[in-house]
Design an enzyme around this catalytic site. Structure first.
Site, PDB file in Angstrom:
ATOM      1  N   SER A 144      31.422  -3.672 -16.314  1.00 38.42           N
ATOM      2  CA  SER A 144      31.943  -2.969 -17.711  1.00 38.42           C
ATOM      3  C   SER A 144      31.353  -1.811 -18.204  1.00 38.42           C
ATOM      4  O   SER A 144      30.209  -1.831 -17.293  1.00 38.42           O
ATOM      5  CB  SER A 144      31.564  -3.683 -18.925  1.00 38.42           C
ATOM      6  OG  SER A 144      31.321  -3.271 -20.084  1.00 38.42           O
TER       7      SER A 144
ATOM      8  N   HIS B  95      36.279  -2.464 -16.183  1.00 34.84           N
ATOM      9  CA  HIS B  95      36.306  -3.230 -17.086  1.00 34.84           C
ATOM     10  C   HIS B  95      36.195  -2.078 -18.025  1.00 34.84           C
ATOM     11  O   HIS B  95      34.908  -0.995 -17.988  1.00 34.84           O
ATOM     12  CB  HIS B  95      35.300  -3.825 -17.552  1.00 34.84           C
ATOM     13  CG  HIS B  95      35.598  -4.415 -18.946  1.00 34.84           C
ATOM     14  ND1 HIS B  95      37.062  -6.321 -19.407  1.00 34.84           N
ATOM     15  CD2 HIS B  95      34.847  -5.330 -19.877  1.00 34.84           C
ATOM     16  CE1 HIS B  95      36.862  -5.987 -20.251  1.00 34.84           C
ATOM     17  NE2 HIS B  95      35.967  -5.275 -20.953  1.00 34.84           N
TER      18      HIS B  95
ATOM     19  N   ASP C  61      35.876  -0.477 -21.878  1.00 37.42           N
ATOM     20  CA  ASP C  61      35.936  -0.943 -23.775  1.00 37.42           C
ATOM     21  C   ASP C  61      35.635  -0.171 -24.316  1.00 37.42           C
ATOM     22  O   ASP C  61      35.492   1.212 -24.373  1.00 37.42           O
ATOM     23  CB  ASP C  61      33.978  -1.784 -23.730  1.00 37.42           C
ATOM     24  CG  ASP C  61      34.424  -2.635 -22.909  1.00 37.42           C
ATOM     25  OD1 ASP C  61      35.145  -3.842 -23.597  1.00 37.42           O
ATOM     26  OD2 ASP C  61      33.792  -2.963 -21.963  1.00 37.42           O
TER      27      ASP C  61
ATOM     28  N   MET D 253      36.637   1.394 -27.829  1.00 35.38           N
ATOM     29  CA  MET D 253      36.103   1.200 -29.372  1.00 35.38           C
ATOM     30  C   MET D 253      36.326   1.559 -30.984  1.00 35.38           C
ATOM     31  O   MET D 253      35.752   3.059 -30.178  1.00 35.38           O
ATOM     32  CB  MET D 253      35.058   0.555 -29.261  1.00 35.38           C
ATOM     33  CG  MET D 253      34.257  -0.761 -28.651  1.00 35.38           C
ATOM     34  SD  MET D 253      32.551  -1.110 -28.581  1.00 35.38           S
ATOM     35  CE  MET D 253      32.197  -2.076 -27.238  1.00 35.38           C
TER      36      MET D 253
ATOM     37  N   HIS E 242      40.138  -2.630 -22.578  1.00 36.82           N
ATOM     38  CA  HIS E 242      39.797  -4.057 -23.169  1.00 36.82           C
ATOM     39  C   HIS E 242      39.520  -2.987 -24.775  1.00 36.82           C
ATOM     40  O   HIS E 242      38.815  -2.619 -25.186  1.00 36.82           O
ATOM     41  CB  HIS E 242      38.373  -4.566 -23.232  1.00 36.82           C
ATOM     42  CG  HIS E 242      37.632  -5.651 -24.425  1.00 36.82           C
ATOM     43  ND1 HIS E 242      36.830  -6.161 -24.127  1.00 36.82           N
ATOM     44  CD2 HIS E 242      38.718  -6.112 -25.615  1.00 36.82           C
ATOM     45  CE1 HIS E 242      36.518  -6.907 -25.655  1.00 36.82           C
ATOM     46  NE2 HIS E 242      37.189  -7.199 -26.267  1.00 36.82           N
TER      47      HIS E 242
ATOM     48  N   MET F 186      39.756  -2.861 -28.187  1.00 40.19           N
ATOM     49  CA  MET F 186      38.473  -2.983 -29.305  1.00 40.19           C
ATOM     50  C   MET F 186      39.148  -2.330 -30.547  1.00 40.19           C
ATOM     51  O   MET F 186      38.418  -1.632 -30.788  1.00 40.19           O
ATOM     52  CB  MET F 186      37.288  -3.452 -29.111  1.00 40.19           C
ATOM     53  CG  MET F 186      36.647  -4.587 -28.186  1.00 40.19           C
ATOM     54  SD  MET F 186      34.832  -4.957 -27.980  1.00 40.19           S
ATOM     55  CE  MET F 186      35.572  -3.388 -25.976  1.00 40.19           C
TER      56      MET F 186
ATOM     57  N   MET G  37      35.869 -13.656 -25.900  1.00 37.80           N
ATOM     58  CA  MET G  37      34.195 -13.046 -25.680  1.00 37.80           C
ATOM     59  C   MET G  37      33.277 -14.645 -25.746  1.00 37.80           C
ATOM     60  O   MET G  37      33.350 -14.955 -26.729  1.00 37.80           O
ATOM     61  CB  MET G  37      34.726 -12.919 -27.143  1.00 37.80           C
ATOM     62  CG  MET G  37      35.534 -11.005 -27.533  1.00 37.80           C
ATOM     63  SD  MET G  37      35.936  -9.929 -25.425  1.00 37.80           S
ATOM     64  CE  MET G  37      33.377  -8.773 -25.965  1.00 37.80           C
TER      65      MET G  37
ATOM     66  N   ASP H  24      33.415 -12.116 -21.306  1.00 39.69           N
ATOM     67  CA  ASP H  24      32.642 -10.914 -21.646  1.00 39.69           C
ATOM     68  C   ASP H  24      31.506 -11.036 -22.129  1.00 39.69           C
ATOM     69  O   ASP H  24      31.724 -11.561 -23.979  1.00 39.69           O
ATOM     70  CB  ASP H  24      34.178 -10.235 -21.235  1.00 39.69           C
ATOM     71  CG  ASP H  24      33.529  -8.710 -22.387  1.00 39.69           C
ATOM     72  OD1 ASP H  24      32.099  -8.284 -21.382  1.00 39.69           O
ATOM     73  OD2 ASP H  24      34.639  -8.232 -23.100  1.00 39.69           O
TER      74      ASP H  24
HETATM   75  C1  DX5 Z   1      30.863  -5.182 -25.672  1.00 38.61           C
HETATM   76  C2  DX5 Z   1      31.796  -5.846 -24.662  1.00 38.61           C
HETATM   77  C3  DX5 Z   1      31.919  -6.275 -23.152  1.00 38.61           C
HETATM   78  C4  DX5 Z   1      29.924  -5.500 -22.540  1.00 38.61           C
HETATM   79  C5  DX5 Z   1      29.413  -6.796 -22.308  1.00 38.61           C
HETATM   80  O1  DX5 Z   1      31.360  -5.869 -26.422  1.00 38.61           O
HETATM   81  O2  DX5 Z   1      33.315  -6.378 -24.773  1.00 38.61           O
HETATM   82  O3  DX5 Z   1      32.421  -5.544 -22.147  1.00 38.61           O
HETATM   83  O4  DX5 Z   1      30.151  -4.163 -22.351  1.00 38.61           O
HETATM   84  O5  DX5 Z   1      28.478  -6.513 -21.496  1.00 38.61           O
HETATM   85  P1  DX5 Z   1      27.170  -7.169 -21.340  1.00 38.61           P
HETATM   86  O6  DX5 Z   1      27.909  -7.585 -19.701  1.00 38.61           O
HETATM   87  O7  DX5 Z   1      26.001  -5.925 -20.734  1.00 38.61           O
HETATM   88  O8  DX5 Z   1      27.225  -8.049 -22.222  1.00 38.61           O
HETATM   89 ZN    ZN Z   2      34.307  -6.203 -23.143  1.00 39.44          ZN
END
Ligand code: DX5
Ligand code: ZN
Length: 222
Positions: free
Chosen positions: A7, A32, A34, A36, A65, A67, A136, A174
């Site tokens: 990620s 990956h 993310d 947001m 991903h 969010m 998650m 994740d």
């Molecule tokens: C959190 C993200 C994850 C995050 C995971 O909302 O969706 O993908 O990057 O990070 P670690 O592996 O540090 O928990």
């Molecule tokens: Zn994620």
């Protein structure tokens, strides 16, 4: 086959391209990303331009991903920027079936994602159309949180359901996954591991990726 999806949330964004090439060369299959919006989750990260730039420099599967609230507004844009897998949160979808159909019609892989408080049964109706379910194991929004073991029960349940119904859906997990707990995640039936802190937050991301894959190989041989 097990796959690692580092990620980029934990990467150094000032040298993102370089960091992504390092994990690609070390053997990672997915990257990956993310996204947001400060609304569906309390944090803000990155979006379309980053997907577009990464598409130009890597052949890895871009695992996006989302969010974000109202994900239906952005499916075309992420597809156009080069996403390969589009993950939408079931909690954010007004009509999950319609969104999944839209993703598939754009020749992209569709995934539904569930938060820790959402039961796994909420994805069952869509499994026939889904390429992946993302479970998650932390509250979405931030890297570096502690793994919630309830996610393992959900994965085992889903894995049994997938097997009984002869489906090919992948299970991704994740949040809070490290080399120290990845074996129990694999045991629960997960085949795609997201790791942010454990890869980009480590001293040597290349070694971290290689260590994950050697754990995957040892797991298979057991
Ligand atoms: C959190 C993200 C994850 C995050 C995971 O909302 O969706 O993908 O990057 O990070 P670690 O592996 O540090 O928990
Ligand atoms: Zn994620």
């Amino acid at each position: 086959m097990f796959k690692l999806a580092p990620s980029i949330l934990s990467a150094d964004f000032a040298r993102l391209g370089e960091e992504v090439k390092i994990v690609e060369e070390a053997g990672a299959h997915y990257i990956h990303i993310d996204v947001m919006d400060g609304h569906f989750v309390p944090n803000i990260s990155i979006g379309l331009p980053v997907v577009k730039s990464l598409r130009k420099i890597t052949d890895m599967t871009l695992d996006v991903h989302l969010m974000i609230a109202e994900p239906e507004r952005y499916i075309e844009d992420f597809a156009e920027m080069g996403a390969d897998i589009i993950n939408v949160h079931v909690e954010a979808c007004k009509d999950a079936k319609k969104i999944i159909e839209r993703i598939k019609s754009l020749d992209k892989r569709a995934a539904l994602t569930i938060k820790p408080s959402t039961p796994i049964e909420s994805v069952y109706d869509y499994l026939g159309e889904l390429d992946m379910v993302l479970i998650m194991s932390v509250e979405p929004g931030f890297g570096g949180q502690e793994f919630n073991p309830d996610a393992l029960k959900k994965a085992s349940k889903l894995s049994d359901f997938i097997e009984k119904n002869n489906l090919l859906t992948e299970i991704e997990m994740d949040g809070g996954i490290y080399l120290s707990n990845v074996n129990e995640v694999l045991e629960s039936g997960v085949n795609v591991i997201v790791a942010g802190s454990a890869v980009f937050g480590s001293k040597n991301p290349s070694e971290a990726v290689k260590s994950f894959y050697s754990t995957f190989r040892n797991f298979k041989n057991n």
